[in-house]
Every structure is written in structure tokens, then in C-alpha cells.
Design a protein around this motif. Structure first.
Motif, PDB file in Angstrom:
ATOM      1  N   ALA A 135      36.848 -33.688  -2.619  1.00 28.03           N
ATOM      2  CA  ALA A 135      36.904 -34.845  -3.048  1.00 28.03           C
ATOM      3  C   ALA A 135      35.116 -34.747  -3.180  1.00 28.03           C
ATOM      4  CB  ALA A 135      36.599 -36.242  -2.725  1.00 28.03           C
ATOM      5  N   GLN A 136      33.997 -34.408  -1.976  1.00 26.32           N
ATOM      6  CA  GLN A 136      32.711 -34.350  -1.760  1.00 26.32           C
ATOM      7  C   GLN A 136      32.205 -33.002  -3.070  1.00 26.32           C
ATOM      8  OE1 GLN A 136      33.468 -33.114   2.374  1.00 26.32           O
ATOM      9  NE2 GLN A 136      31.617 -35.481   2.351  1.00 26.32           N
ATOM     10  N   ALA A 137      32.658 -32.037  -3.345  1.00 21.50           N
ATOM     11  CA  ALA A 137      32.556 -31.467  -4.279  1.00 21.50           C
ATOM     12  C   ALA A 137      33.416 -31.532  -5.222  1.00 21.50           C
ATOM     13  CB  ALA A 137      33.550 -29.683  -3.628  1.00 21.50           C
ATOM     14  N   LEU A 138      33.498 -32.279  -5.152  1.00 22.83           N
ATOM     15  CA  LEU A 138      33.982 -33.177  -7.327  1.00 22.83           C
ATOM     16  C   LEU A 138      33.394 -33.506  -7.104  1.00 22.83           C
ATOM     17  CD1 LEU A 138      37.582 -33.590  -7.366  1.00 22.83           C
ATOM     18  CD2 LEU A 138      36.427 -32.559  -8.389  1.00 22.83           C
ATOM     19  N   LEU A 139      32.304 -34.732  -6.501  1.00 20.30           N
ATOM     20  CA  LEU A 139      31.242 -35.699  -6.677  1.00 20.30           C
ATOM     21  C   LEU A 139      30.325 -35.266  -6.382  1.00 20.30           C
ATOM     22  CD1 LEU A 139      32.514 -38.220  -4.209  1.00 20.30           C
ATOM     23  CD2 LEU A 139      32.433 -39.346  -6.498  1.00 20.30           C
ATOM     24  N   LYS A 140      30.029 -34.049  -5.860  1.00 20.75           N
ATOM     25  CA  LYS A 140      28.860 -33.317  -5.911  1.00 20.75           C
ATOM     26  C   LYS A 140      28.427 -32.624  -7.458  1.00 20.75           C
ATOM     27  CE  LYS A 140      26.308 -29.821  -3.522  1.00 20.75           C
ATOM     28  NZ  LYS A 140      25.797 -28.802  -2.607  1.00 20.75           N
ATOM     29  N   ARG A 141      29.672 -32.274  -8.337  1.00 20.21           N
ATOM     30  CA  ARG A 141      29.721 -31.753  -9.261  1.00 20.21           C
ATOM     31  C   ARG A 141      29.412 -32.868 -10.518  1.00 20.21           C
ATOM     32  NH1 ARG A 141      30.585 -26.573  -9.754  1.00 20.21           N
ATOM     33  NH2 ARG A 141      31.070 -25.114  -7.967  1.00 20.21           N
ATOM     34  N   GLY A 142      29.250 -33.983 -10.174  1.00 20.26           N
ATOM     35  CA  GLY A 142      29.518 -35.027 -11.858  1.00 20.26           C
ATOM     36  C   GLY A 142      31.219 -35.501 -11.900  1.00 20.26           C
ATOM     37  N   ALA A 143      31.661 -34.988 -11.347  1.00 20.49           N
ATOM     38  CA  ALA A 143      33.083 -35.738 -11.300  1.00 20.49           C
ATOM     39  C   ALA A 143      33.692 -37.087 -11.023  1.00 20.49           C
ATOM     40  CB  ALA A 143      34.370 -35.000 -11.352  1.00 20.49           C
ATOM     41  N   ALA A 144      33.743 -37.899 -11.923  1.00 22.00           N
ATOM     42  CA  ALA A 144      34.284 -39.234 -11.540  1.00 22.00           C
ATOM     43  C   ALA A 144      36.146 -39.191 -10.986  1.00 22.00           C
ATOM     44  CB  ALA A 144      34.605 -40.171 -12.689  1.00 22.00           C
ATOM     45  N   VAL A 145      35.721 -38.948  -9.375  1.00 22.24           N
ATOM     46  CA  VAL A 145      36.807 -39.228  -8.637  1.00 22.24           C
ATOM     47  C   VAL A 145      38.416 -40.858  -8.568  1.00 22.24           C
ATOM     48  CG1 VAL A 145      38.063 -38.145  -6.350  1.00 22.24           C
ATOM     49  CG2 VAL A 145      35.927 -36.897  -7.286  1.00 22.24           C
ATOM     50  N   ARG A 146      38.641 -40.216  -8.815  1.00 21.71           N
ATOM     51  CA  ARG A 146      39.985 -40.995  -8.678  1.00 21.71           C
ATOM     52  C   ARG A 146      40.812 -40.971  -7.204  1.00 21.71           C
ATOM     53  NH1 ARG A 146      42.780 -42.780 -13.976  1.00 21.71           N
ATOM     54  NH2 ARG A 146      40.551 -42.859 -14.752  1.00 21.71           N
ATOM     55  N   ALA A 147      40.455 -41.500  -6.627  1.00 24.13           N
ATOM     56  CA  ALA A 147      41.197 -41.553  -4.855  1.00 24.13           C
ATOM     57  C   ALA A 147      42.624 -41.782  -4.647  1.00 24.13           C
ATOM     58  CB  ALA A 147      40.186 -41.222  -4.187  1.00 24.13           C
ATOM     59  N   LEU A 148      44.003 -41.428  -4.251  1.00 19.70           N
ATOM     60  CA  LEU A 148      44.830 -41.876  -4.261  1.00 19.70           C
ATOM     61  C   LEU A 148      45.061 -41.986  -3.381  1.00 19.70           C
ATOM     62  CD1 LEU A 148      46.996 -40.329  -6.895  1.00 19.70           C
ATOM     63  CD2 LEU A 148      45.279 -41.997  -7.178  1.00 19.70           C
ATOM     64  N   VAL A 149      46.005 -43.671  -2.704  1.00 26.08           N
ATOM     65  CA  VAL A 149      45.980 -43.993  -1.356  1.00 26.08           C
ATOM     66  C   VAL A 149      46.850 -44.670  -0.856  1.00 26.08           C
ATOM     67  CG1 VAL A 149      42.759 -43.478  -0.625  1.00 26.08           C
ATOM     68  CG2 VAL A 149      43.846 -45.641  -0.708  1.00 26.08           C
ATOM     69  N   ARG A 150      47.754 -44.718   0.248  1.00 26.63           N
ATOM     70  CA  ARG A 150      48.964 -45.415   0.264  1.00 26.63           C
ATOM     71  C   ARG A 150      48.275 -46.926   0.601  1.00 26.63           C
ATOM     72  NH1 ARG A 150      53.848 -43.375   0.807  1.00 26.63           N
ATOM     73  NH2 ARG A 150      53.294 -40.715   1.701  1.00 26.63           N
ATOM     74  N   ALA A 151      49.064 -47.778   0.147  1.00 31.46           N
ATOM     75  CA  ALA A 151      48.113 -49.510   1.023  1.00 31.46           C
ATOM     76  C   ALA A 151      47.618 -49.448   1.834  1.00 31.46           C
ATOM     77  CB  ALA A 151      49.169 -50.815  -0.316  1.00 31.46           C
ATOM     78  N   GLY A 152      46.931 -49.751   2.743  1.00 35.91           N
ATOM     79  CA  GLY A 152      46.832 -50.304   3.981  1.00 35.91           C
ATOM     80  C   GLY A 152      46.212 -49.118   4.036  1.00 35.91           C
ATOM     81  N   ASN A 153      45.753 -47.806   3.926  1.00 33.72           N
ATOM     82  CA  ASN A 153      44.869 -47.285   4.503  1.00 33.72           C
ATOM     83  C   ASN A 153      44.088 -47.244   5.092  1.00 33.72           C
ATOM     84  OD1 ASN A 153      43.702 -44.702   4.962  1.00 33.72           O
ATOM     85  ND2 ASN A 153      45.015 -43.169   4.201  1.00 33.72           N
ATOM     86  N   THR A 154      44.024 -47.317   6.331  1.00 30.85           N
ATOM     87  CA  THR A 154      42.597 -47.901   7.016  1.00 30.85           C
ATOM     88  C   THR A 154      42.084 -46.165   7.525  1.00 30.85           C
ATOM     89  OG1 THR A 154      44.019 -47.945   9.102  1.00 30.85           O
ATOM     90  CG2 THR A 154      44.026 -49.580   7.776  1.00 30.85           C
ATOM     91  N   LYS A 155      41.925 -45.132   6.930  1.00 30.46           N
ATOM     92  CA  LYS A 155      41.209 -43.900   7.684  1.00 30.46           C
ATOM     93  C   LYS A 155      40.052 -44.378   7.316  1.00 30.46           C
ATOM     94  CE  LYS A 155      45.020 -40.312   7.588  1.00 30.46           C
ATOM     95  NZ  LYS A 155      45.370 -39.512   6.584  1.00 30.46           N
ATOM     96  N   PRO A 156      38.858 -43.639   8.241  1.00 29.69           N
ATOM     97  CA  PRO A 156      37.706 -44.026   7.529  1.00 29.69           C
ATOM     98  C   PRO A 156      37.194 -43.333   6.624  1.00 29.69           C
ATOM     99  CG  PRO A 156      37.854 -42.172   9.687  1.00 29.69           C
ATOM    100  CD  PRO A 156      39.014 -43.228   9.040  1.00 29.69           C
ATOM    101  N   GLU A 157      37.703 -42.556   6.300  1.00 31.63           N
ATOM    102  CA  GLU A 157      37.615 -42.058   4.957  1.00 31.63           C
ATOM    103  C   GLU A 157      37.822 -42.635   3.964  1.00 31.63           C
ATOM    104  OE1 GLU A 157      38.662 -38.428   7.968  1.00 31.63           O
ATOM    105  OE2 GLU A 157      39.322 -40.318   7.424  1.00 31.63           O
ATOM    106  N   VAL A 158      38.267 -43.184   3.601  1.00 33.97           N
ATOM    107  CA  VAL A 158      38.990 -44.441   2.624  1.00 33.97           C
ATOM    108  C   VAL A 158      37.024 -44.943   2.281  1.00 33.97           C
ATOM    109  CG1 VAL A 158      39.704 -46.442   1.500  1.00 33.97           C
ATOM    110  CG2 VAL A 158      41.174 -44.397   3.082  1.00 33.97           C
TER     111      VAL A 158
END
Length: 311
Positions: free
Chosen positions: A33-56
Motif C-alpha cells: 500500500a505504501q509503495a502504491l501510494l508513493k507511485r501515485g496510485a489511488a489505493v482502496r484497502a479492503l479491511v474487515r468490519a471492526g478492524n482496529t489494527k493501527p495500520e488501518v
């Protein structure tokens, strides 16, 4: 920062390519995700509902679009994939994830009209291995047989072993006793790629509409003797080789270990790592030809640098 990759939109000016990423809160996925954003992509990250990981939160702060989705619903996944240029999977798990979960994601990508799909492979070349030699790679082979039948352009990225494992999980470079442990031939070439490099390459491939079915990369191709030299150079202390025995010894150890713990829900039980090393030491899944030069802006991290960070 690299120039944004764009795709033509009918009746609109060009916009950054949208990449759907599943598994974005894992180590590899977050780096992709970081590499995609660095390359200028629009990133759509799919996560499970209620995901509380700091990465979110971190991904949202970096500019990714966080989409909470039911991974068991093809309809929900289809809606999440709409308008994307590529779906990238960095999911990790066993059959319920690698085969069943990715199949739902694949069905959704096809239904949404997404042109390209990158499965969660990131491994040695399992296409050269026989069924039964590695449980986790067997699952990837099974899913990719389904992927090959789908009406979508697919690209698998194969990168050998993650170099990062040499400083911990993979019992090869033993820092405490200054030994490099191996089975079989000390001159067998082995493929190693850092997680960060694999993520960079995956991001570049996701934004490249011309990728072939397989892309193979290795941050460094090193023999066991090469690992010995890298460890000595990285630490400034002499490392020696420790040959445990021929590959048959490792094969017997795998059987014994599996017999002691035959049923497990762990993705990486001890015998799984042993299977991976056995596969590598046979030389059968050696990656060739290598596609390292495909994206020349990527600097490949050598084994020595990774080992030096362990000091």
C-alpha cells in the motif's frame, strides 16, 4: 516521488489508477500500500468490519481509501472492486483464505470488470514442485489453477524467500554460534528478496498493464557459502558452515515433526518452514529468468545489508 500512473477514463481527463488491495494491514500488504501510494496510485484497502489494527489508521492518514467489507460476500467485494485497474491480494492463511477467500475476491474482480488480478503468491517457484512437497504452496497452486480459467489477466509474483527471515524465523544464519546451517549442497544458488523490495515490485507491477503471467525477482541470488561471506562481512566476525547432512536427513526431520503435530491451524508451523528450506535446497524452485530489471527505479537490497541490521 514517482509520477502518478494514470488510466484513461471515458469522457474524463486521466486520473490515477485505482488499485484494490486485500490484506493491506499485514506486513507485506501494508508495504505494498505504501509503495502504491508513493507511485501515485489511488489505493482502496479492503479491511474487515471492526478492524482496529493501527495500520488501518496509518493507511487512512497516508491517503488510502479504507473500505470495510464482508470477505464472505462476493456481492460486497464486487462493489468494492468497481472501477479498479487491478486487484492485488496480500492475504495470508490456509485453505479458507488462499483458496476459498481468494476465489471470492477473484469472482468479484471478474464481476466488476477489473482487467487484472495479482494473487498472494510471493514465494519460490511452486510451479516446478510436486504436490505434497509444501502444504502452503500446494494451496497457491490450487488457487492459481482456478485463476488460469478465469476471464481476467493474471500475474503471479515470485520472489524466493524473504531475506528478512534470515535474521529470525529461518534457522539458517545462526548469529549466536556464528554458523550458517544447511543441508545438501553448499553451492546451490538460492533466491532471497526483502519484504520491502517484494512490495515495491508488486506495486510497480500492479500499475503496469503489460505484465506477463509470471514475474520472477530476487534481491540477491546467494549460495550457502555466499550467506557465510555476507554474515562475516555484516558482523565483522567469522562465520563457519554447519552441514547437518544430506537433504534426506531434512526430509526425515520434516516427517517426524509433522507426526508430532499433525493437525494445526497455524499458517507457519515449524515443519512448514522446514518444507520451504527443503524445497529451496533441492534447487527445483530456483527462479529463472529474473525480471529484476523490469522496473529500474527499484534498488535491490543485498543479504549483507539485512544481516548487518541484526547486529
Amino acid at each position: 516521488m514517482a509520477e502518478p500512473t494514470v488510466i484513461p477514463q471515458r469522457g474524463k481527463t486521466t486520473e490515477p489508477a485505482t488499485i484494490v488491495l486485500a490484506g493491506a494491514t499485514g506486513d507485506l500488504g501494508f508495504r505494498i500500500a505504501q509503495a502504491l501510494l508513493k507511485r501515485g496510485a489511488a489505493v482502496r484497502a479492503l479491511v474487515r468490519a471492526g478492524n482496529t489494527k493501527p495500520e488501518v489508521t496509518l493507511l487512512r492518514d497516508l491517503g488510502a481509501d479504507i473500505i470495510e467489507v464482508d470477505f464472505n460476500s462476493v456481492t460486497a467485494l464486487t462493489n468494492a472492486c468497481a472501477g479498479a485497474a487491478c486487484v492485488v491480494s496480500a492475504l495470508s492463511g490456509l485453505r479458507d483464505v488462499i483458496v476459498d477467500g481468494q476465489k471470492r475476491l477473484l469472482d468479484a474482480a471478474v464481476a466488476a470488470g477489473v482487467p487484472r488480478f495479482i494473487p498472494s503468491d510471493y514465494s519460490i517457484d511452486y510451479t516446478k514442485l510436486s504436490n505434497g512437497s509444501n502444504r502452503n504452496l500446494d494451496l497457491r497452486r490450487e488457487f492459481n489453477q482456478r485463476l488460469d480459467q478465469a476471464p481476467i489477466q493474471a500475474t503471479s509474483i515470485l520472489n524466493g524467500m524473504f531475506t528478512d527471515l534470515l535474521t529470525g524465523q529461518a534457522p539458517v544464519v545462526l548469529f549466536g554460534v556464528k554458523r550458517v546451517l544447511y543441508y545438501g549442497d553448499a553451492d546451490q544458488p538460492l533466491d532471497f528478496t526483502t519484504t520491502a523490495n517484494a512490495a515495491e515490485f508488486t506495486a510497480a507491477a500492479a500499475l503496469d498493464p503489460t505484465t506477463p503471467r509470471y514475474l520472477r525477482v530476487a534481491g540477491e541470488v546467494a549460495t550457502v557459502r555466499g550467506l557465510q561471506a555476507a554474515a562475516t562481512a555484516a558482523t565483522g566476525q567469522p562465520f563457519k558452515l554447519l552441514r547437518v547432512g544430506p537433504l534426506g536427513v531434512l526430509g526425515a526431520m520434516i516427517k517426524v515433526t509433522k507426526a508430532l503435530m499433525p493437525s494445526t491451524d497455524e499458517v507457519f508451523p515449524p515443519w512448514q518452514g522446514m518444507q520451504y528450506l527443503h524445497n529451496m535446497f533441492t534447487g527445483l524452485p530456483k527462479l529463472t529468468p529474473l525480471d529484476n530489471a523490469r522496473y529500474p527505479d527499484i534498488r535491490w537490497t543485498p543479504v549483507r545489508e539485512v544481516l548487518a541490521a541484526k547486529k
